[in-house]
Design a protein around this motif. Structure first.
Motif, PDB file in Angstrom:
ATOM      1  N   ARG A   1     -10.471 -16.936  12.193  1.00  0.00           N
ATOM      2  CA  ARG A   1     -10.186 -16.489  13.557  1.00  0.00           C
ATOM      3  C   ARG A   1     -11.245 -17.073  14.491  1.00  0.00           C
ATOM      4  NH1 ARG A   1      -9.868 -12.018  10.186  1.00  0.00           N
ATOM      5  NH2 ARG A   1      -7.741 -11.228   9.843  1.00  0.00           N
ATOM      6  N   GLY A   2     -11.044 -16.847  15.764  1.00  0.00           N
ATOM      7  CA  GLY A   2     -11.982 -17.400  16.741  1.00  0.00           C
ATOM      8  C   GLY A   2     -13.385 -16.858  16.618  1.00  0.00           C
ATOM      9  N   ASP A   3     -13.549 -15.684  16.019  1.00  0.00           N
ATOM     10  CA  ASP A   3     -14.882 -15.095  15.851  1.00  0.00           C
ATOM     11  C   ASP A   3     -15.543 -15.513  14.535  1.00  0.00           C
ATOM     12  OD1 ASP A   3     -13.309 -13.745  14.059  1.00  0.00           O
ATOM     13  OD2 ASP A   3     -13.832 -11.726  14.770  1.00  0.00           O
ATOM     14  N   GLY A   4     -14.859 -16.349  13.722  1.00  0.00           N
ATOM     15  CA  GLY A   4     -15.445 -16.846  12.482  1.00  0.00           C
ATOM     16  C   GLY A   4     -15.025 -16.098  11.238  1.00  0.00           C
ATOM     17  N   THR A   5     -14.300 -15.003  11.362  1.00  0.00           N
ATOM     18  CA  THR A   5     -13.869 -14.256  10.188  1.00  0.00           C
ATOM     19  C   THR A   5     -12.683 -14.950   9.532  1.00  0.00           C
ATOM     20  OG1 THR A   5     -12.465 -12.860  11.593  1.00  0.00           O
ATOM     21  CG2 THR A   5     -14.691 -12.058  11.083  1.00  0.00           C
ATOM     22  N   SER A   6     -12.553 -14.709   8.225  1.00  0.00           N
ATOM     23  CA  SER A   6     -11.491 -15.350   7.466  1.00  0.00           C
ATOM     24  C   SER A   6     -10.151 -14.696   7.769  1.00  0.00           C
ATOM     25  CB  SER A   6     -11.796 -15.254   5.973  1.00  0.00           C
ATOM     26  OG  SER A   6     -10.794 -15.890   5.218  1.00  0.00           O
ATOM     27  N   ASP A   7      -9.137 -15.518   8.038  1.00  0.00           N
ATOM     28  CA  ASP A   7      -7.810 -15.011   8.372  1.00  0.00           C
ATOM     29  C   ASP A   7      -6.820 -15.254   7.240  1.00  0.00           C
ATOM     30  OD1 ASP A   7      -5.734 -13.933   9.973  1.00  0.00           O
ATOM     31  OD2 ASP A   7      -5.099 -15.962  10.494  1.00  0.00           O
ATOM     32  N   ALA A   8      -6.903 -16.457   6.614  1.00  0.00           N
ATOM     33  CA  ALA A   8      -5.957 -16.780   5.543  1.00  0.00           C
ATOM     34  C   ALA A   8      -6.519 -17.904   4.690  1.00  0.00           C
ATOM     35  CB  ALA A   8      -4.596 -17.179   6.129  1.00  0.00           C
ATOM     36  N   VAL A   9      -6.062 -17.944   3.448  1.00  0.00           N
ATOM     37  CA  VAL A   9      -6.424 -19.023   2.533  1.00  0.00           C
ATOM     38  C   VAL A   9      -5.166 -19.401   1.756  1.00  0.00           C
ATOM     39  CG1 VAL A   9      -8.820 -18.258   2.292  1.00  0.00           C
ATOM     40  CG2 VAL A   9      -7.087 -17.438   0.677  1.00  0.00           C
ATOM     41  N   ASN A  10      -5.165 -20.604   1.204  1.00  0.00           N
ATOM     42  CA  ASN A  10      -4.018 -21.013   0.400  1.00  0.00           C
ATOM     43  C   ASN A  10      -4.336 -20.901  -1.087  1.00  0.00           C
ATOM     44  OD1 ASN A  10      -5.720 -23.153  -0.003  1.00  0.00           O
ATOM     45  ND2 ASN A  10      -4.210 -24.740   0.454  1.00  0.00           N
ATOM     46  N   GLY A  11      -3.345 -21.231  -1.918  1.00  0.00           N
ATOM     47  CA  GLY A  11      -3.527 -21.110  -3.357  1.00  0.00           C
ATOM     48  C   GLY A  11      -4.583 -22.049  -3.903  1.00  0.00           C
ATOM     49  N   ALA A  12      -4.693 -23.241  -3.306  1.00  0.00           N
ATOM     50  CA  ALA A  12      -5.695 -24.197  -3.775  1.00  0.00           C
ATOM     51  C   ALA A  12      -7.108 -23.667  -3.524  1.00  0.00           C
ATOM     52  CB  ALA A  12      -5.494 -25.540  -3.082  1.00  0.00           C
ATOM     53  N   TYR A  13      -7.269 -22.912  -2.417  1.00  0.00           N
ATOM     54  CA  TYR A  13      -8.564 -22.291  -2.125  1.00  0.00           C
ATOM     55  C   TYR A  13      -8.915 -21.280  -3.208  1.00  0.00           C
ATOM     56  CZ  TYR A  13     -12.117 -19.547   0.339  1.00  0.00           C
ATOM     57  OH  TYR A  13     -13.268 -18.880   0.684  1.00  0.00           O
ATOM     58  N   GLU A  14      -7.959 -20.422  -3.526  1.00  0.00           N
ATOM     59  CA  GLU A  14      -8.212 -19.409  -4.550  1.00  0.00           C
ATOM     60  C   GLU A  14      -8.510 -20.041  -5.906  1.00  0.00           C
ATOM     61  OE1 GLU A  14      -5.481 -15.709  -2.876  1.00  0.00           O
ATOM     62  OE2 GLU A  14      -4.611 -17.131  -4.304  1.00  0.00           O
ATOM     63  N   GLN A  15      -7.845 -21.166  -6.199  1.00  0.00           N
ATOM     64  CA  GLN A  15      -8.073 -21.836  -7.477  1.00  0.00           C
ATOM     65  C   GLN A  15      -9.435 -22.526  -7.503  1.00  0.00           C
ATOM     66  OE1 GLN A  15      -5.059 -24.690  -8.451  1.00  0.00           O
ATOM     67  NE2 GLN A  15      -5.903 -25.122 -10.495  1.00  0.00           N
ATOM     68  N   LEU A  16      -9.811 -23.097  -6.372  1.00  0.00           N
ATOM     69  CA  LEU A  16     -11.101 -23.801  -6.312  1.00  0.00           C
ATOM     70  C   LEU A  16     -12.272 -22.845  -6.465  1.00  0.00           C
ATOM     71  CD1 LEU A  16     -12.946 -26.258  -5.717  1.00  0.00           C
ATOM     72  CD2 LEU A  16     -12.619 -25.783  -3.278  1.00  0.00           C
ATOM     73  N   TRP A  17     -12.244 -21.738  -5.705  1.00  0.00           N
ATOM     74  CA  TRP A  17     -13.395 -20.835  -5.680  1.00  0.00           C
ATOM     75  C   TRP A  17     -13.251 -19.656  -6.641  1.00  0.00           C
ATOM     76  CZ3 TRP A  17     -17.193 -23.168  -3.428  1.00  0.00           C
ATOM     77  CH2 TRP A  17     -16.959 -24.038  -2.365  1.00  0.00           C
ATOM     78  N   ARG A  18     -12.072 -19.532  -7.266  1.00  0.00           N
ATOM     79  CA  ARG A  18     -11.798 -18.427  -8.187  1.00  0.00           C
ATOM     80  C   ARG A  18     -11.938 -17.065  -7.496  1.00  0.00           C
ATOM     81  NH1 ARG A  18     -10.118 -22.208 -10.620  1.00  0.00           N
ATOM     82  NH2 ARG A  18     -10.476 -22.736 -12.824  1.00  0.00           N
ATOM     83  N   VAL A  19     -11.402 -16.982  -6.279  1.00  0.00           N
ATOM     84  CA  VAL A  19     -11.398 -15.731  -5.512  1.00  0.00           C
ATOM     85  C   VAL A  19      -9.994 -15.550  -4.919  1.00  0.00           C
ATOM     86  CG1 VAL A  19     -13.856 -15.749  -4.942  1.00  0.00           C
ATOM     87  CG2 VAL A  19     -12.230 -16.908  -3.441  1.00  0.00           C
ATOM     88  N   THR A  20      -9.697 -14.329  -4.508  1.00  0.00           N
ATOM     89  CA  THR A  20      -8.420 -14.030  -3.860  1.00  0.00           C
ATOM     90  C   THR A  20      -8.625 -13.904  -2.349  1.00  0.00           C
ATOM     91  OG1 THR A  20      -8.718 -11.643  -4.073  1.00  0.00           O
ATOM     92  CG2 THR A  20      -7.667 -12.816  -5.918  1.00  0.00           C
ATOM     93  N   ALA A  21      -7.530 -13.935  -1.626  1.00  0.00           N
ATOM     94  CA  ALA A  21      -7.602 -13.774  -0.172  1.00  0.00           C
ATOM     95  C   ALA A  21      -8.228 -12.436   0.197  1.00  0.00           C
ATOM     96  CB  ALA A  21      -6.207 -13.900   0.435  1.00  0.00           C
ATOM     97  N   ALA A  22      -7.946 -11.397  -0.599  1.00  0.00           N
ATOM     98  CA  ALA A  22      -8.511 -10.074  -0.318  1.00  0.00           C
ATOM     99  C   ALA A  22     -10.029 -10.067  -0.490  1.00  0.00           C
ATOM    100  CB  ALA A  22      -7.863  -9.025  -1.226  1.00  0.00           C
TER     101      ALA A  22
END
Length: 309
Positions: A40-61
């Motif tokens: 978001r405009g304030d720097g907080t995380s709004d969304a991630v894709n599946g490749a992000y979760e696979q790369l970092w081994r974390v979920t959007a939550a």
């Protein structure tokens, strides 16, 4: 009324086009093999894709509370000014490769570390403010591993080169020492009688070797206080004019030290070379054999012994 309906229909078509574009964007992000995170405009995380979760081994939550503008790791890596430029000035930026560990961030505390290169692109409103920022991560772990392997290979190669250089230097010193021994053996100076030294010369004689012979012989004359120095050329078949000149100069240098220089065993070709030089040999004792030279020296010492004290 009709005009208003036409405007409403135009807006509906435009809205439908925007919705299609949004669905296309979402489908592209979701299906991409490249890690994508939207802020978001304030720097907080709004969304991630599946490749992000696979790369970092974390979920959007697990990254829902993450704020890139408050990330100490980003600041520690020195790329926070680039991130702030994207959010505050609405300018895209490419980030250098870093090793990021989400477990070290208190707002995440999960996942796994990875080497990534990344780029940020802002979505800017009409008024110029940043609505959101798209962050793309490219996994470069294999490249970094290759760099590390290459760096380790170069280090080992440098060590091998240094070891080989030291080995060659040691061998070179040994060769130089052996050459020195060979030079000494090739020009042996022998004290054959009291006050009489002889230098049998064997093999090829050039100007360099003649200079070495002269140095060794003159030092031996001075050291032993010899009165006679015999140069036996029996083992030398040919010399050039420069070498012949050096040999004659050697006899003259011996005379300057108070000793008598004697040449023996001159080969016919050497005799021709000396004659071609036009050197005056009237004051140089030249004999056929080393035995003759030794008898000459003994006789001259006997004559000196019978003279007045």
């Amino acid at each position: 009324m009709q005009r208003a309906q036409e405007e409403i229909e135009a807006l509906r078509r435009r809205l439908a086009e925007v919705e299609v574009a949004a669905r296309r964007y979402r489908a592209l992000v979701d299906s991409s093999a490249v890690s994508v995170q939207v802020y978001r405009g304030d720097g907080t995380s709004d969304a991630v894709n599946g490749a992000y979760e696979q790369l970092w081994r974390v979920t959007a939550a697990e990254v829902a509370a993450y704020n890139v503008l408050a990330d100490p790791q980003v600041r520690a890596h020195g790329i926070m000014p680039l991130v702030e430029r994207v959010f505050h000035e609405g300018r895209s930026a490419q980030m250098p490769s870093i090793r990021y560990d989400p477990q070290k961030n208190e707002s995440v505390a999960a996942g796994q570390a990875a080497w990534v290169a990344s780029a940020m692109s802002p979505v800017v409103r009409v008024d110029g403010t940043v609505e959101e920022v798209v962050h793309i991560h490219l996994h470069v772990g294999e490249l970094k591993q290759t760099e590390e392997e290459l760096r380790e290979h170069n280090r080992r190669l440098e060590e091998a080169v240094q070891a080989r250089t030291a080995e060659l230097a040691s061998k070179l010193r040994l060769i130089e020492s052996q050459q020195e021994v060979i030079r000494e053996l090739s020009t042996p100076i022998i004290e054959v009688w009291d006050g009489v030294i002889t230098l049998p010369i064997v093999g090829l004689v050039d100007s360099v070797r003649t200079a070495e012979i002269m140095d060794s012989l003159l030092q031996a004359v001075a050291r032993t206080r010899a009165r006679f120095a015999i140069l036996d050329l029996t083992g030398v078949e040919v010399v050039d004019t420069g070498t012949a000149s050096h040999l004659i100069g050697m006899i003259q240098a011996i005379r300057l030290l108070g000793a008598e220089g004697i040449l023996t065993g001159i080969h016919p070709l050497i005799a021709q070379t000396i004659v071609a030089l036009g050197v005056d040999l009237t004051r140089v004792t030249v004999l056929a054999r080393l035995r003759d030279a030794l008898q000459h020296c003994i006789a001259r010492q006997g004559e000196r012994g019978r003279g007045p004290v």
